[in-house]
Motif scaffolding. Structure first.
Motif, PDB file in Angstrom:
ATOM      1  N   LEU A  25      -2.289  -8.563   1.578  1.00  0.00           N
ATOM      2  CA  LEU A  25      -1.149  -9.124   0.848  1.00  0.00           C
ATOM      3  C   LEU A  25      -0.291  -8.012   0.248  1.00  0.00           C
ATOM      4  CD1 LEU A  25      -2.928 -12.092  -1.000  1.00  0.00           C
ATOM      5  CD2 LEU A  25      -1.367 -12.242   0.950  1.00  0.00           C
ATOM      6  N   TRP A  26      -0.930  -6.973  -0.278  1.00  0.00           N
ATOM      7  CA  TRP A  26      -0.172  -5.861  -0.871  1.00  0.00           C
ATOM      8  C   TRP A  26       0.654  -5.145   0.185  1.00  0.00           C
ATOM      9  CZ3 TRP A  26      -0.435  -0.553   0.036  1.00  0.00           C
ATOM     10  CH2 TRP A  26       0.239   0.249  -0.878  1.00  0.00           C
ATOM     11  N   SER A  27       0.063  -4.945   1.353  1.00  0.00           N
ATOM     12  CA  SER A  27       0.793  -4.249   2.429  1.00  0.00           C
ATOM     13  C   SER A  27       1.971  -5.064   2.928  1.00  0.00           C
ATOM     14  CB  SER A  27      -0.155  -3.940   3.590  1.00  0.00           C
ATOM     15  OG  SER A  27      -0.644  -5.144   4.178  1.00  0.00           O
ATOM     16  N   LEU A  28       1.878  -6.388   2.830  1.00  0.00           N
ATOM     17  CA  LEU A  28       2.988  -7.253   3.259  1.00  0.00           C
ATOM     18  C   LEU A  28       4.010  -7.451   2.151  1.00  0.00           C
ATOM     19  CD1 LEU A  28       1.008 -10.013   5.205  1.00  0.00           C
ATOM     20  CD2 LEU A  28       2.325  -8.110   6.171  1.00  0.00           C
ATOM     21  N   GLY A  29       3.741  -6.891   0.967  1.00  0.00           N
ATOM     22  CA  GLY A  29       4.686  -6.991  -0.137  1.00  0.00           C
ATOM     23  C   GLY A  29       4.646  -8.334  -0.844  1.00  0.00           C
ATOM     24  N   LEU A  30       3.560  -9.084  -0.677  1.00  0.00           N
ATOM     25  CA  LEU A  30       3.454 -10.412  -1.290  1.00  0.00           C
ATOM     26  C   LEU A  30       2.818 -10.296  -2.663  1.00  0.00           C
ATOM     27  CD1 LEU A  30       2.257 -12.440   1.853  1.00  0.00           C
ATOM     28  CD2 LEU A  30       4.588 -12.186   0.939  1.00  0.00           C
ATOM     29  N   ASP A  31       3.604  -9.793  -3.612  1.00  0.00           N
ATOM     30  CA  ASP A  31       3.112  -9.644  -4.981  1.00  0.00           C
ATOM     31  C   ASP A  31       3.461 -10.891  -5.793  1.00  0.00           C
ATOM     32  OD1 ASP A  31       2.307  -7.053  -4.299  1.00  0.00           O
ATOM     33  OD2 ASP A  31       4.314  -6.263  -4.791  1.00  0.00           O
ATOM     34  N   THR A  32       2.718 -11.131  -6.864  1.00  0.00           N
ATOM     35  CA  THR A  32       2.994 -12.298  -7.705  1.00  0.00           C
ATOM     36  C   THR A  32       4.150 -12.046  -8.663  1.00  0.00           C
ATOM     37  OG1 THR A  32       1.339 -11.540  -9.308  1.00  0.00           O
ATOM     38  CG2 THR A  32       0.592 -13.076  -7.593  1.00  0.00           C
ATOM     39  N   ARG A  33       4.354 -10.803  -9.066  1.00  0.00           N
ATOM     40  CA  ARG A  33       5.470 -10.474  -9.978  1.00  0.00           C
ATOM     41  C   ARG A  33       6.137  -9.195  -9.477  1.00  0.00           C
ATOM     42  NH1 ARG A  33       1.111 -11.533 -12.779  1.00  0.00           N
ATOM     43  NH2 ARG A  33       0.686  -9.305 -13.021  1.00  0.00           N
ATOM     44  N   ARG A  34       6.743  -9.250  -8.336  1.00  0.00           N
ATOM     45  CA  ARG A  34       7.285  -8.056  -7.697  1.00  0.00           C
ATOM     46  C   ARG A  34       8.376  -7.434  -8.574  1.00  0.00           C
ATOM     47  NH1 ARG A  34       7.018  -5.840  -2.759  1.00  0.00           N
ATOM     48  NH2 ARG A  34       8.752  -4.591  -2.017  1.00  0.00           N
ATOM     49  N   GLY A  35       8.236  -6.132  -8.837  1.00  0.00           N
ATOM     50  CA  GLY A  35       9.208  -5.380  -9.621  1.00  0.00           C
ATOM     51  C   GLY A  35       9.069  -5.562 -11.111  1.00  0.00           C
ATOM     52  N   GLN A  36       8.064  -6.341 -11.606  1.00  0.00           N
ATOM     53  CA  GLN A  36       7.925  -6.579 -13.038  1.00  0.00           C
ATOM     54  C   GLN A  36       6.816  -5.733 -13.666  1.00  0.00           C
ATOM     55  OE1 GLN A  36       7.514 -10.746 -13.898  1.00  0.00           O
ATOM     56  NE2 GLN A  36       9.150 -11.370 -12.481  1.00  0.00           N
ATOM     57  N   GLY A  37       6.051  -5.079 -12.824  1.00  0.00           N
ATOM     58  CA  GLY A  37       4.957  -4.295 -13.362  1.00  0.00           C
ATOM     59  C   GLY A  37       5.285  -2.818 -13.416  1.00  0.00           C
ATOM     60  N   PHE A  38       4.295  -2.043 -13.919  1.00  0.00           N
ATOM     61  CA  PHE A  38       4.468  -0.592 -13.991  1.00  0.00           C
ATOM     62  C   PHE A  38       4.454   0.003 -12.600  1.00  0.00           C
ATOM     63  CE2 PHE A  38       2.403  -1.275 -18.249  1.00  0.00           C
ATOM     64  CZ  PHE A  38       3.550  -1.049 -18.992  1.00  0.00           C
ATOM     65  N   ASP A  39       5.218   1.067 -12.446  1.00  0.00           N
ATOM     66  CA  ASP A  39       5.179   1.844 -11.205  1.00  0.00           C
ATOM     67  C   ASP A  39       4.058   2.877 -11.298  1.00  0.00           C
ATOM     68  OD1 ASP A  39       7.286   0.480 -10.034  1.00  0.00           O
ATOM     69  OD2 ASP A  39       8.791   1.772 -11.028  1.00  0.00           O
TER      70      ASP A  39
END
Length: 400
Positions: A25-39
């Motif tokens: 899921l991470w490799s496909l970019g299927l995050d639950t809060r994309r762009g809202q977490g720490f880099d």
């Protein structure tokens, strides 16, 4: 240092599958809060890895695994998030209820409902929007649903285990009952064999000893006649008992049970067997009205008299032997008195094993009666051996 328990094979499979699924899921970019977490974005894999590690403890240390899972779930809120991390956390909640202690199984569902209510109320206060209820609903799906699923599965599992234990206990009790029944039947058969055969074998032993020790053709001929008679009678009784065992599995039919009416014949046989030893036999029947007796009581009384006469033939000194029958209310009394024998006295003797007294005592005990045997002093000062039994006449008696 105590080593951690070895994880269950299924838990290892769940952890590996969860991590690989989360990585996909991470490799496909299927995050639950994309762009809202720490880099950087890969930080979301750390809570996933910790959650997978906690899965290895879901059976062996479920409370510890849930505590680690809660910490990983909290850390996941500061990253872009991963669906696999949430899914694995719900499994840890379920496992903590299913495999944890009974106290934990009660507390976790209650805590999850309180936490859901608190999260919902807090979201409404902070966001001032009815859609905040959706956050509470999501929290309930992650915590309350798996907790109560664990409660349901645990209840069914405990019920199945209790049913299995009851079945094992029932089987064990049935085996104990079967063993006791077999033991009781073997003891009953042993008593019957002893009482039926010992009398004849004792007479054979006594008269064969007399025939061997006395150089008198007439005496030897009489002894051989008695020996033959007892041999034939003993063989007939053995065949009768074997026939009963084959036909009815050891249950003695009513018609085959010896009756007290046959005591006269028993005494006549004893007179024949004990004539050479100077023994005289007398029957005193004070029962009054000849009322019918329960078959178990009548059998026990007959066998007690039979065994007592056999013991008298073996051990009694020359003299009179008295058999007394009486009735005292609802009790049948049986008494046999014989001269107290001297081991070194005259006349041939047959060896005894002591099984006769044991058998008589067992018969009386099975009928809830009283039994006593031992030496007594007669009115004339003579030493006598007395056997006395009191047998209840109520119909509740079992088979003797």
């Amino acid at each position: 240092m105590t080593a951690l328990p070895r994880p269950h094979r299924d838990d290892v499979l769940i952890a590996v599958a969860g991590f690989l699924g989360g990585l996909l899921l991470w490799s496909l970019g299927l995050d639950t809060r994309r762009g809202q977490g720490f880099d950087p974005r890969w930080l979301s894999l750390l809570p996933l890895a910790v959650m997978c590690g906690a899965e290895l403890l879901r059976r062996t240390m479920p409370n510890t695994a849930l505590a680690i899972g809660c910490a990983a779930m909290l850390a996941d809120q500061f990253t872009d998030g991963n669906v696999a991390t949430i899914a694995l956390f719900t499994d840890l909640v379920y496992a903590a209820v299913l495999y944890g202690t009974p106290a934990a199984a009660r507390r976790i569902p209650a805590v999850s409902m309180v936490a859901t209510a608190a999260v919902t109320v807090t979201a409404l206060v902070v966001f001032q929007d009815a859609q905040a209820v959706l956050l509470g609903l999501l929290f309930a799906v992650v915590t309350v649903a798996p907790a109560w699923t664990g409660v349901s599965v645990r209840t069914h599992r405990d019920a199945a285990e209790a049913a299995r234990l009851r079945a094992e206990q029932t089987a064990l009790l049935a085996e104990i009952d079967r063993t006791q029944a077999v033991t009781a039947e073997r003891a009953r058969m042993a008593r019957e064999l002893h009482d039926m055969v010992a009398n004849h074998l004792s007479a054979i032993a006594i008269h064969s000893t007399a025939a061997l020790s006395l150089d008198d053709p007439k005496t030897s001929r009489e002894a051989l006649g008695v020996i033959r008679e007892n041999s034939v009678d003993g063989l007939a009784e053995m065949r009768r008992l074997i026939g009963l065992l084959r036909e009815s599995g050891g249950e003695t039919s009513t018609s085959a049970v010896p009756r007290l009416a046959g005591v006269d014949a028993l005494l006549e046989q004893a007179r024949t067997n004990g004539a050479s030893s100077g023994l005289e036999f007398t029957l005193t029947d004070n029962r009054g009205e000849n009322l019918p007796l329960p078959a178990p009581v009548e059998l026990a009384a007959y066998r007690i008299i039979q065994e007592s006469l056999t013991n008298a033939l073996k051990h009694a000194s020359p003299g009179g032997i008295t058999v007394a029958l009486g009735r005292d209310g609802q009790m049948l009394t049986v008494g046999v008195t014989s001269p107290y024998g001297d081991a070194d006295g005259p006349g041939p003797r047959a060896p005894g094993s002591g099984a006769g007294l044991v058998g008589m005592r067992e018969r009386v005990a099975l009928l809830a009666g009283t039994f006593d045997s031992g030496p007594v002093t007669a009115a004339d000062g003579a030493r006598m051996w007395q056997v006395r039994a009191e047998l209840p006449l109520d119909e509740g008696n079992g088979t003797a």
